[in-house]
Design a protein around this motif. Structure first.
Motif, PDB file in Angstrom:
ATOM      1  N   PHE A  55      89.559 -36.359 -61.581  1.00  0.00           N
ATOM      2  CA  PHE A  55      89.766 -36.947 -61.140  1.00  0.00           C
ATOM      3  C   PHE A  55      91.720 -37.002 -61.440  1.00  0.00           C
ATOM      4  O   PHE A  55      91.521 -37.104 -62.633  1.00  0.00           O
ATOM      5  CB  PHE A  55      89.205 -37.906 -62.115  1.00  0.00           C
ATOM      6  N   ASN A  89      73.762 -35.840 -55.615  1.00  0.00           N
ATOM      7  CA  ASN A  89      74.393 -36.740 -56.359  1.00  0.00           C
ATOM      8  C   ASN A  89      75.814 -36.503 -56.210  1.00  0.00           C
ATOM      9  O   ASN A  89      77.051 -37.110 -56.130  1.00  0.00           O
ATOM     10  CB  ASN A  89      75.027 -36.927 -57.692  1.00  0.00           C
ATOM     11  N   TYR A 146      86.415 -47.211 -61.217  1.00  0.00           N
ATOM     12  CA  TYR A 146      86.943 -46.611 -59.742  1.00  0.00           C
ATOM     13  C   TYR A 146      86.617 -47.405 -58.723  1.00  0.00           C
ATOM     14  O   TYR A 146      86.994 -47.629 -57.695  1.00  0.00           O
ATOM     15  CB  TYR A 146      87.491 -45.635 -59.560  1.00  0.00           C
ATOM     16  N   ALA A 179      81.770 -37.398 -53.265  1.00  0.00           N
ATOM     17  CA  ALA A 179      80.267 -37.958 -54.353  1.00  0.00           C
ATOM     18  C   ALA A 179      78.871 -38.341 -53.068  1.00  0.00           C
ATOM     19  O   ALA A 179      79.611 -38.572 -51.510  1.00  0.00           O
ATOM     20  CB  ALA A 179      80.969 -39.447 -54.514  1.00  0.00           C
ATOM     21  N   ASP A 206      79.714 -35.435 -64.223  1.00  0.00           N
ATOM     22  CA  ASP A 206      80.463 -35.872 -62.959  1.00  0.00           C
ATOM     23  C   ASP A 206      80.620 -34.521 -61.812  1.00  0.00           C
ATOM     24  O   ASP A 206      81.775 -34.224 -62.309  1.00  0.00           O
ATOM     25  CB  ASP A 206      80.883 -36.856 -62.984  1.00  0.00           C
ATOM     26  N   PRO A 207      80.045 -34.120 -60.527  1.00  0.00           N
ATOM     27  CA  PRO A 207      80.427 -33.625 -60.308  1.00  0.00           C
ATOM     28  C   PRO A 207      81.690 -33.188 -59.714  1.00  0.00           C
ATOM     29  O   PRO A 207      82.413 -32.240 -59.093  1.00  0.00           O
ATOM     30  CB  PRO A 207      79.209 -33.233 -59.146  1.00  0.00           C
ATOM     31  N   LEU A 208      82.439 -34.759 -59.606  1.00  0.00           N
ATOM     32  CA  LEU A 208      83.757 -34.894 -58.870  1.00  0.00           C
ATOM     33  C   LEU A 208      84.882 -34.857 -60.140  1.00  0.00           C
ATOM     34  O   LEU A 208      86.163 -34.698 -59.860  1.00  0.00           O
ATOM     35  CB  LEU A 208      83.574 -36.394 -58.620  1.00  0.00           C
ATOM     36  N   LYS A 226      79.647 -43.361 -63.591  1.00  0.00           N
ATOM     37  CA  LYS A 226      80.899 -43.538 -63.826  1.00  0.00           C
ATOM     38  C   LYS A 226      81.676 -43.740 -62.582  1.00  0.00           C
ATOM     39  O   LYS A 226      82.855 -44.489 -63.177  1.00  0.00           O
ATOM     40  CB  LYS A 226      81.179 -41.458 -63.877  1.00  0.00           C
TER      41      LYS A 226
END
Lengths: 166, 166
Positions: free
Chosen positions: A153, B30, B131, B50, A91-93, B127
């Motif tokens: 995150f 993404n 949230y 995102a 996940d790039p976040l 993912k």
């Protein structure tokens, strides 16, 4: 209008040694994303820039007079810079990135420091040999005012200019 | 002050089919870099967001009320978005990237389109299930006004909103 939720705490923490080390690693990037202001409208612009550090460890870029951000930074030196790692997977976040609030200071062709900046820059950016001496290209210092390290995150750290010194 | 050099032509060209195809590929990213304005000062901010497309092929993001850009886009919807590919090797200034001038439009929790946006988003961002329904998160449409595709040194194309439709 949408509202932020006051019930979730702000996750930004002061930098610790691990955060400073992660930020130093991100400052070794050879490119960055730059946010600055369009002179006529004040609208936000974004672009990719070459990125490096000067011999004293402070952020530096080399930009062309043809780039919209050249004109923009000439008119208003306020900018933000984002440094990231090459992303592998996931996940790039959750990948770390460092955002710098900065102001741009152009290095004039006759600046006595330019020769040292140029020599140091070409070690990290050898392909820039092709254009570094074009008359419309300029080195621009990106003097950091503060940093925000997002390490995943809900894991963020505030960094001072001193924290950012390599 | 530094001056851009009027003797080198501006290399920005109208989009052709190859440029449109390259832009479409970049729109499949993404994540993106977002430039927006700090409400109190008008200074440029930068952050990672995102990124995805809505079922109609228009840019979309999902952001937290804790993020500085949430507050910023609420106050002033003007923004720019940069989409890149995962970088393998070589000079980052020769890798393609797409810059969008856009304005943000928040999707209200009771918007009748939200359920379809949510379902489509979770296919590309599984993912986010963790949230997406937090009360301070919001989907935000990033309505493009124009695009600039930089496909390498001195190779740039201007794209219209129509060019950008997936």
């Amino acid at each position: 209008m949408p509202q932020s939720n006051p019930q979730r705490p702000n996750p930004v923490q002061p930098a610790d040694d691990a955060a400073r080390a992660l930020a130093q690693g991100l400052l070794a990037a050879n490119h960055a994303a730059l946010s600055c202001l369009e002179p006529e409208t004040g609208a936000p612009l974004i672009s990719r820039i070459a990125f490096g550090l000067c011999p004293q460890g402070l952020p530096l870029t080399l930009i062309s007079g043809l780039a919209p951000h050249f004109t923009a930074l000439t008119a208003d030196p306020r900018c933000s810079v984002m440094l990231t790692t090459a992303m592998e997977k996931g996940d790039p976040l959750t990948h770390p990135r460092l955002m710098l609030r900065a102001h741009a200071r152009f290095v004039r062709p006759d600046d006595p420091e330019r020769a040292a900046l140029r020599a140091h820059w070409l070690k990290g950016h050898p392909k820039a040999t092709l254009y570094v001496d074009f008359p419309d290209f300029a080195f621009v210092r990106l003097i950091p005012e503060s940093g925000l390290l997002n390490a995943g995150f809900a894991r963020a750290f505030r960094l001072t200019p001193q924290d950012l010194r390599a």
